[in-house]
Design a protein around this motif. Structure first.
Motif, PDB file in Angstrom:
ATOM      1  N   THR A 239     -16.530  -3.143 -15.169  1.00 47.37           N
ATOM      2  CA  THR A 239     -16.378  -1.932 -14.732  1.00 47.37           C
ATOM      3  C   THR A 239     -15.374  -1.021 -16.242  1.00 47.37           C
ATOM      4  O   THR A 239     -15.357  -0.443 -15.931  1.00 47.37           O
TER       5      THR A 239
ATOM      6  N   TYR B  10       4.580   9.614  -5.866  1.00 45.75           N
ATOM      7  CA  TYR B  10       4.189   8.938  -3.987  1.00 45.75           C
ATOM      8  C   TYR B  10       4.466  11.126  -2.955  1.00 45.75           C
ATOM      9  O   TYR B  10       4.633  11.228  -2.054  1.00 45.75           O
TER      10      TYR B  10
ATOM     11  N   ARG C 106       0.311  -1.158   0.002  1.00 41.05           N
ATOM     12  CA  ARG C 106       0.109  -0.061   0.070  1.00 41.05           C
ATOM     13  C   ARG C 106       0.573   1.369  -0.235  1.00 41.05           C
ATOM     14  O   ARG C 106       0.549   2.234  -0.096  1.00 41.05           O
TER      15      ARG C 106
ATOM     16  N   PRO D  52       7.336   6.145 -10.204  1.00 41.15           N
ATOM     17  CA  PRO D  52       5.488   6.008  -8.832  1.00 41.15           C
ATOM     18  C   PRO D  52       5.888   6.130  -7.950  1.00 41.15           C
ATOM     19  O   PRO D  52       5.208   7.274  -6.535  1.00 41.15           O
TER      20      PRO D  52
ATOM     21  N   VAL E  89      -6.796  10.560 -11.793  1.00 41.62           N
ATOM     22  CA  VAL E  89      -6.162   8.827 -11.826  1.00 41.62           C
ATOM     23  C   VAL E  89      -5.691   8.001 -12.773  1.00 41.62           C
ATOM     24  O   VAL E  89      -7.057   8.264 -13.468  1.00 41.62           O
ATOM     25  N   LYS E  90      -4.791   7.491 -13.317  1.00 42.89           N
ATOM     26  CA  LYS E  90      -4.667   6.777 -14.084  1.00 42.89           C
ATOM     27  C   LYS E  90      -5.048   5.725 -13.340  1.00 42.89           C
ATOM     28  O   LYS E  90      -5.080   5.197 -12.620  1.00 42.89           O
ATOM     29  N   TYR E  91      -5.557   5.006 -14.850  1.00 41.47           N
ATOM     30  CA  TYR E  91      -5.898   3.245 -14.655  1.00 41.47           C
ATOM     31  C   TYR E  91      -4.448   2.307 -13.666  1.00 41.47           C
ATOM     32  O   TYR E  91      -4.963   1.557 -13.120  1.00 41.47           O
ATOM     33  N   ASN E  92      -3.534   2.707 -14.837  1.00 41.29           N
ATOM     34  CA  ASN E  92      -2.377   1.899 -13.586  1.00 41.29           C
ATOM     35  C   ASN E  92      -1.636   2.322 -13.141  1.00 41.29           C
ATOM     36  O   ASN E  92      -0.697   2.343 -12.553  1.00 41.29           O
TER      37      ASN E  92
ATOM     38  N   LYS F 246      -6.468  19.033 -13.718  1.00 39.40           N
ATOM     39  CA  LYS F 246      -6.599  18.010 -14.255  1.00 39.40           C
ATOM     40  C   LYS F 246      -5.055  16.661 -14.192  1.00 39.40           C
ATOM     41  O   LYS F 246      -5.294  15.553 -14.446  1.00 39.40           O
TER      42      LYS F 246
ATOM     43  N   GLU G 104     -16.069   8.030 -11.849  1.00 41.37           N
ATOM     44  CA  GLU G 104     -15.738   6.902 -12.490  1.00 41.37           C
ATOM     45  C   GLU G 104     -14.665   5.631 -11.547  1.00 41.37           C
ATOM     46  O   GLU G 104     -15.106   4.700 -12.581  1.00 41.37           O
ATOM     47  N   TYR G 105     -14.205   7.056 -11.038  1.00 40.63           N
ATOM     48  CA  TYR G 105     -13.810   5.762  -9.990  1.00 40.63           C
ATOM     49  C   TYR G 105     -14.649   5.005  -8.912  1.00 40.63           C
ATOM     50  O   TYR G 105     -13.559   3.608  -8.094  1.00 40.63           O
TER      51      TYR G 105
ATOM     52  N   GLU H  59     -13.888   1.013  -9.594  1.00 42.26           N
ATOM     53  CA  GLU H  59     -13.558   0.837  -9.723  1.00 42.26           C
ATOM     54  C   GLU H  59     -12.963  -0.612  -8.605  1.00 42.26           C
ATOM     55  O   GLU H  59     -14.016  -1.080  -8.403  1.00 42.26           O
TER      56      GLU H  59
ATOM     57  N   ILE I 159      -1.687   1.903  -5.987  1.00 37.41           N
ATOM     58  CA  ILE I 159      -2.933   2.334  -5.489  1.00 37.41           C
ATOM     59  C   ILE I 159      -2.437   3.451  -3.939  1.00 37.41           C
ATOM     60  O   ILE I 159      -3.068   4.276  -4.042  1.00 37.41           O
ATOM     61  N   TYR I 160      -1.330   3.230  -3.491  1.00 34.23           N
ATOM     62  CA  TYR I 160      -0.730   5.098  -3.031  1.00 34.23           C
ATOM     63  C   TYR I 160      -0.764   6.323  -3.454  1.00 34.23           C
ATOM     64  O   TYR I 160      -1.078   6.541  -3.638  1.00 34.23           O
TER      65      TYR I 160
ATOM     66  N   LEU J 270      -4.586   6.831  -4.183  1.00 36.53           N
ATOM     67  CA  LEU J 270      -5.070   7.496  -3.161  1.00 36.53           C
ATOM     68  C   LEU J 270      -4.855   9.113  -3.032  1.00 36.53           C
ATOM     69  O   LEU J 270      -5.566   9.788  -3.065  1.00 36.53           O
TER      70      LEU J 270
ATOM     71  N   SER K 115       5.279  12.997 -13.634  1.00 34.96           N
ATOM     72  CA  SER K 115       5.609  12.047 -14.097  1.00 34.96           C
ATOM     73  C   SER K 115       6.477  11.769 -13.904  1.00 34.96           C
ATOM     74  O   SER K 115       6.986  10.579 -14.635  1.00 34.96           O
TER      75      SER K 115
ATOM     76  N   GLU L 143     -15.097  12.397 -12.534  1.00 31.89           N
ATOM     77  CA  GLU L 143     -13.775  11.628 -12.227  1.00 31.89           C
ATOM     78  C   GLU L 143     -14.502  11.443 -11.091  1.00 31.89           C
ATOM     79  O   GLU L 143     -13.986   9.312 -11.478  1.00 31.89           O
TER      80      GLU L 143
END
Lengths: 440, 847
Positions: free
Chosen positions: A387, B234, A44, B230, B260-263, B256, B294-295, B298, B266-267, B270, B227, B291
């Motif tokens: 989804t 974070y 996480r 990850p 959140v991007k699809y991939n 904008k 949409e989330y 998920e 998770i951290y 959030l 960019s 947005e």
């Protein structure tokens, strides 16, 4: 600062363990394995605090790299450093894998001793490191050579050694752009940006000073004004004067670029490292020409059938060719069979990826093609809705979607007898897909 | 290779130490700089005390080595040595040598020296930095910044963030030299530069151009960090979260990029969501809602929950969007996904509270989902909704009754809500719910072990049985509004974390002390405040009396803001009491108040009355202000008192000269509190050898000028002989006003709002009496006790007071029974008053 560094394989076995400070106990190695690698849940956070000890980790291809500390360290620096270590290791022995790490462990320990001292990162430039940390036996270097090494490791131009000579002075510039897009099903651009970088390969003699010019809006406008003053032409808008400009939101430079000069004069000047390096990175969000558009049409026919139609349009000069085009259309988990018809390229349903993969080798600009699929579904009792992940695509085009242009790259080497004209320069533009997604 | 083996074996094997030490010392003299450096580096790793002594000499040599590579390694070695034996580093003068390295010609040596110094400073035993940075060193560092490696830049920037420039101009120039770093490719350099800039922005006044340009320049690099890899993202996002809370303007147009991007891992998702909520405003709410919706579909449960909650927060934060948020939430409830429904109900409860009587039409939809709820929070929220709108839900009693069946299995939170809801229902529809309420009350009071529940049950029971009308008022009272922003960090913590941008503290959103052991935690950092800086500059000016821009400016502006209420028009008692001293003390000389003198009897009466009604505040014993040899025979003893809301100056004049003195007049110089005399000095002729008493009422909104010490008062007394000047100190407590009592809640929020830098501690000695007697004594002197608490045998008194110039002072007095020492912590927006308040405290407690 960093108290220790551990490398684990995917099972959690320790491959490398180097402790720099004695506030890190020997049980720290196990603590990370038990609490993070073997933890039940998904990770996480890349930072974990276990019993007042903080672990920073990154995972690359089944290898865990963890830095440990008990102090309030600069977290961004630790991660940047871990990434740098991976860089360095890759340039020494290629892919990061368990086998490679085991085979090179002496070298890795030697590297870790050189680039981290008491937990403080030192010079970590691969070019420089390679001058004195080698895998071959150590030749006894002469006194001058030793002095040269040390002055270079600590010197102001730590990234280039003196006395480089080439018969042919040559340089290559690659402008590589990654287009990121998120589009709504209705074709509205939710977010789009280009992450670009300029990679330079330089084979230049001596200590050349380079000046790099791009069609940056700020520079071009300033120039336009300067000219306007002389010729009395008040029309300083470069867009109207016909030359396309690019509005750069933000840019970052390799450490060789003189940042203070960029700040004051907006000029990019530097003494390049020898060989390949990333000169600059930039980001633009305005006026991006999106090379491809995906128009999805999904229809659920009853509970066991779905129809998907995807139209792909190319949107660039007809004379150019897009390559390596791949559209990935996700399918529900309970898909039992797919019938596909496509006008161009090859399409296949890949059950392992839960997606239809449609590949097209080449496609010229201003063309249109489409794929239609009938998806048969198994009846399930799970209430949970599918989804609908976005449709993603990959491609490569021979231009810069942001409109970025190299205006010049001048080379000055006052001490050696070659001039800017003698240098052979190559420039190439490549636009690739970053995260290029259309929701469906 | 020898070294590698050595390093790994030495810490664990103390047996064979002679050989390596000898070898190392020898190697420090080697002709090859790489060998010399390696020897120094290895030396630092030998953590055996006896050996370290032998290594001082070689280390000293290496710090002066001709080769920069050796010097930079030696610099780090000093930090290692400090870790082993701090006293040795201090005694052997290594600190000075390290400091010299700050001006080294080689940037890398400078960077490592900075890193070592910072570490030593943070770890110093005394808690105080051992080596202070000053302007010339900072200048050198800024020069080295342009030339050293990326890591070196991070060290230098981190060290710079600990330095507080002397004035706004210096801050300005540092800012300018650091801004280019924002374009560096290394995220750590960028974030460290952001840290320094955020800190310095505090120092320059908010409206200057610099702040706006900096704000503009900060946004793009922060966005670019998104960019990066990850993990770096974070760290960046955690820090952006802080920046957005501190200065919302910087990123307000950049919504904008936080989509959140699809991939994304998770951290990252959030954290992005968190920032999106903070940036949500009327301008971008449509996009944000799209947005968020949409989330909410998920996969990751935590993320979906947070997204649903975010929709609710948007509704509360941006009023015009509430309608759309509610309809979005309803759509989500229709999906029947268990955790989505539960989360939606929790946020809808908050929306109901924020906008009462607006969206109740959806209650029926909510009720349909009653039986799917299994989490306590959702159940409690639903019960609350049912109770709150009992009059609109026809079958409210049935619904609540169904909950009651399993009352004992419910979570305490749900039980409490049920109890309240049933009581609400009863108050709204008393006719048909009597049975229900009795049932729940007996459940709560008789069958439950939970003291909270039992107590609440009893309270309701008694309220209902004694006075249903009062019960209605209590239970159905208007609820306080809920705040728009949630999850905000406490301001003081936020300020501290801003000083720790990019560090672990900023990732955890906790102060370093929370996760670092012992001395490594370092000194608490806080943002520099403009006030303090202004004060510092003013003390450097040669003039004794600082100009009005400094602290007095603040005092003045406060004065203008709200002048203290003029003393109440003299009531009878006041007049009497005023004259009283004169009567008692002086006797024959003309009284200050005309009314008092003729009515001697009533004056006495007033005396009795005044004393019995309000015991007098503390009056310090008179002091000799003007000795006879300086006053040409005139001796003045005096003191200050406060009576009936008015400060007074009480003086005894004694004529020790051979001739009578006449024509007395008094004048007070401009002073910090604007004290000036009301009326003249009521002293007539004083014969040779005779004396006279005078009481001079004072007012406090005269011209203000800062004095040093703050409560200094310069007095000029004139008589037929000469003019005499003297200075005395006004005891601060006579300037405490009667309306200095703060409401408990106001006290609490004010205490939190005042930054930690504005807290001063003081130890009172020779404290006698209990907390209560002290509190009583204080109240007589207009120091009001807001609350009293007993913590671990210590009595804590929370007190507030207000000075006549409207400065509020909040105090915490810690008393330990039997211990004559008490700790007093003071918080005020203008801490400068602390000293004189402490003096006043000392005096009052001893009185």
């Amino acid at each position: 600062m960093i108290g220790g560094l551990f490398v684990y394989n995917h099972k959690g076995e320790v491959l490398i363990s180097r402790v720099y400070r004695d506030d890190i106990g020997r049980n720290a190695v196990d603590a990370f394995r038990v609490n993070v690698i073997h933890a039940r849940q998904q990770v996480r956070s890349p930072v974990t605090n276990i019993a007042r000890t903080s672990f920073f980790h990154i995972k690359r291809a089944n290898i865990w790299l963890a830095a440990v500390t008990k102090q309030n360290v600069n977290a961004a620096m630790v991660f940047e450093f871990l990434l740098k270590i991976i860089d360095v290791m890759q340039s020494y022995f290629g892919k990061i894998s368990e086998e490679n790490i085991k085979n090179n462990f002496v070298l890795i320990y030697e590297l870790l001793d050189e680039i981290l001292d008491f937990g403080y990162p030192q010079n970590s430039d691969t070019g420089v490191l390679k001058t004195f940390i080698t895998q071959q036996g150590i030749k006894s270097a002469s006194k001058e050579e030793q002095a040269q090494i040390t002055s270079q490791v600590t010197g102001q131009i730590g990234w280039r050694r003196e006395g480089i000579k080439y018969r042919r002075n040559e340089l290559f510039l690659d402008v590589l752009e990654y287009v990121n897009l998120l589009m709504s099903p209705q074709g509205q651009v939710l977010s789009a940006h280009v992450a670009g970088k300029v990679v330079m390969k330089s084979y230049l003699s001596g200590m050349p000073e380079c000046k790099f010019g791009i069609n940056d809006k700020i520079v071009m406008e300033a120039k336009g004004k300067g000219n306007g003053g002389i010729s009395g032409n008040t029309d300083s808008d470069p867009a109207r004067s016909g030359k396309p400009v690019v509005v750069i939101d933000d840019c970052q430079f390799h450490q060789c670029v003189k940042l203070s000069k960029f700040e004051t004069e907006h000029s990019i000047s530097f003494i390049p490292p020898d060989g390949e390096f990333e000169l600059m990175r930039y980001r633009t969000t305005k006026d991006i020409s999106l090379p491809f558009r995906v128009i999805p049409l999904v229809r659920e026919v009853g509970r066991t059938k779905m129809e998907v139609k995807v139209v792909l349009k190319s949107n660039f000069k007809p004379s150019l060719l897009g390559q390596k085009i791949e559209v990935k259309i996700p399918t529900p988990l309970n898909t039992s069979g797919v019938q596909l018809i496509c006008l161009k390229g090859k399409a296949k349903y890949k059950a392992s990826e839960n997606a239809i993969v449609w590949k097209i080798k080449r496609m010229a600009g201003m063309k249109e093609t489409q794929l239609s699929a009938e998806i048969e579904l198994l009846e399930t009792d799970t209430k949970k809705k599918w989804t609908r992940p976005p449709i993603s695509m990959g491609f490569e085009v021979p231009f810069a979607p942001s409109g970025f242009k190299v205006r010049y790259l001048k080379v000055f080497e006052p001490k050696l007898n070659y001039s800017d004209h003698d240098v052979i320069k190559w420039v190439r533009y490549i636009g690739r897909s970053g995260l290029y997604e259309t929701r469906c | 290779m020898f070294f590698v083996v050595l390093m790994s074996s030495i810490p664990y094997n103390n047996g064979w130490k002679d050989l390596p030490t000898y070898q190392l010392v020898k190697d420090c003299e080697d002709s090859n700089p790489l060998i010399r450096a390696l020897a120094v580096r290895t030396m630092g790793c030998i953590r055996v005390d006896k050996i370290t002594e032998y290594l001082c000499e070689p280390l000293r040599k290496c710090l002066k080595d001709e080769d920069p590579y050796v010097r930079k390694t030696a610099a780090v070695c000093v930090a290692k040595l400090y870790d082993i034996s701090s006293s040795m580093v201090e005694d052997q003068g290594f600190l000075d040598q390290l400091k010299d390295l700050l001006s080294d010609s080689n940037p890398m040596v400078v960077a490592n020296a900075v890193a070592a110094l910072s570490e030593i400073n943070e770890a110093s035993v005394s808690g105080r930095p051992l080596v202070e940075m000053n302007a010339p060193t900072i200048n050198k560092l800024l020069t080295a910044l342009n030339e050293c490696t990326e890591w070196g830049q991070v060290f230098i920037l981190d060290a710079l963030s600990n330095y507080s420039p002397r004035d706004a101009r210096e801050a300005h120039s540092i800012c300018e030299r650091i801004t280019p770093r924002l374009a560096h490719a290394n995220a750590a350099v960028v974030l460290s530069a952001v840290k320094v800039l955020m800190k310095l922005m505090e120092m320059v006044s908010a409206d200057t151009e610099l702040v706006s340009t900096l704000s503009r320049k900060l946004a793009p690099p922060l966005v670019t960090l998104l960019s990066a890899e990850p993990e770096v993202q974070y760290v960046a996002l955690r820090n952006i979260n802080l920046v957005v809370q501190k200065r919302p303007d910087i990123l307000k147009h950049e919504m904008k990029v936080f989509f959140v991007k699809y991939n994304d891992p998770i951290y990252v998702k959030l954290e992005k969501l968190d920032i999106m909520i903070r940036l949500a405003s009327q301008a971008n709410i449509a996009q944000v809602l799209g947005e968020l919706k949409e989330y909410a579909t998920e996969v990751d449960v935590d993320f979906v929950r947070k997204a649903v909650r975010a929709i609710g927060r948007c509704a509360i934060k941006v009023e015009p969007s509430a309608e759309r948020c509610v309809s979005t939430l309803l759509e989500l409830i229709q999906t029947k996904v268990n955790y989505v429904v539960q989360e939606a109900i929790v946020v809808i409860k908050d929306i109901f509270r924020k906008y009462p009587n607006k969206y109740e039409s959806i209650i029926s939809t909510l009720c349909e989902n009653l039986d799917t709820l299994d989490e306590p929070e959702a159940r409690a929220s639903m019960v609350w909704i049912v109770g709150e709108y009992a009059e609109r839900i026809d079958n409210a009693d049935e619904l609540l009754d169904s909950f009651l069946e399993g009352f004992h299995d419910e979570n305490a939170q749900v039980q409490l809500q049920l109890l309240t809801a049933v009581v609400k229902l009863f108050l709204k529809r008393p006719a048909d719910t009597q049975e229900l309420v009795q049932h729940v009350l007996s459940l709560a009071t008789q069958d439950s072990d939970n003291p909270d529940l039992r107590d609440r049950g009893f309270i309701y029971w008694r309220l209902l049985s004694t006075d249903p009308a009062a019960a209605k008022e209590v239970v159905l009272a208007d609820k306080p509004l809920i705040s728009e922003e949630t999850d905000l960090l406490e301001p003081t913590l936020l300020d501290e974390l801003i000083c720790h941008i990019s560090s672990l503290a900023s990732v955890y959103h906790k102060p370093p002390t929370a996760f670092v052991e012992g001395r490594g935690a370092g000194v608490r950092k806080s943002l520099p405040s403009r006030g303090v800086v202004a004060e510092e500059t003013s003390t450097q000016q040669p003039t004794v009396i600082p100009n009005q821009e400094s602290l007095i400016g603040d005092l003045l502006s406060m004065d203008i803001g709200g002048p203290p209420p003029a003393p109440a028009p003299s009531s009878n008692v006041d007049l009497l009491a005023g004259g009283l001293d004169v009567l008692l003390g002086g006797g024959p000389e003309p009284g200050a108040s005309a009314a008092a003198v003729p009515g001697g009897a009533s004056g006495l009466l007033g005396d009795i009355f005044a004393v019995s009604a309000a015991p007098a505040s503390y009056v310090p014993p008179k002091q000799c202000w003007l000795p006879a040899d300086k006053g040409k025979g005139l001796e003045i003893w005096g003191t200050f008192s406060r009576q009936n809301g008015q400060p007074r100056m009480e003086m005894t004049f004694t004529n020790k000269a051979m001739q009578p003195m006449t024509g007395f007049a008094i004048q007070l110089n401009k002073n910090s509190f604007g004290v000036y005399p009301v009326g003249g000095l009521a002293v007539g002729a004083v014969g040779a050898g005779a004396g006279a008493e005078a009481a001079l009422p004072l007012a406090t909104h005269g011209p203000v000028q800062r004095m040093d010490p703050l409560n200094n008062l310069q007095v000029a007394i004139k008589n037929n002989i000469d003019v005499f000047y003297f200075a005395c100190l006004i005891p601060a407590h006579i300037l405490f006003t009667e309306d200095g009592q703060l409401d408990k809640r106001v006290f609490l929020t004010t205490w939190k709002e005042i930054p930690a830098a504005n807290e001063v501690q003081h130890t009172l000695s020779n404290v006698v009496g209990t907390a209560d007697s002290i509190a009583q004594k204080m109240t007589l002197n207009n120091i009001f006790t807001i609350a009293k608490r007993n913590v671990e045998g210590q009595d804590m008194l929370y007190q507030s007071l207000k000075l006549t110039n409207n400065i509020w002072v909040l105090l915490e007095l810690k008393l330990q029974p039997g211990n004559p020492e008490a700790t007093l912590s003071l918080k005020s927006r203008t801490v400068e008053v602390a000293t004189c308040i402490f003096q006043a405290y000392e005096a009052i407690i001893k009185s």
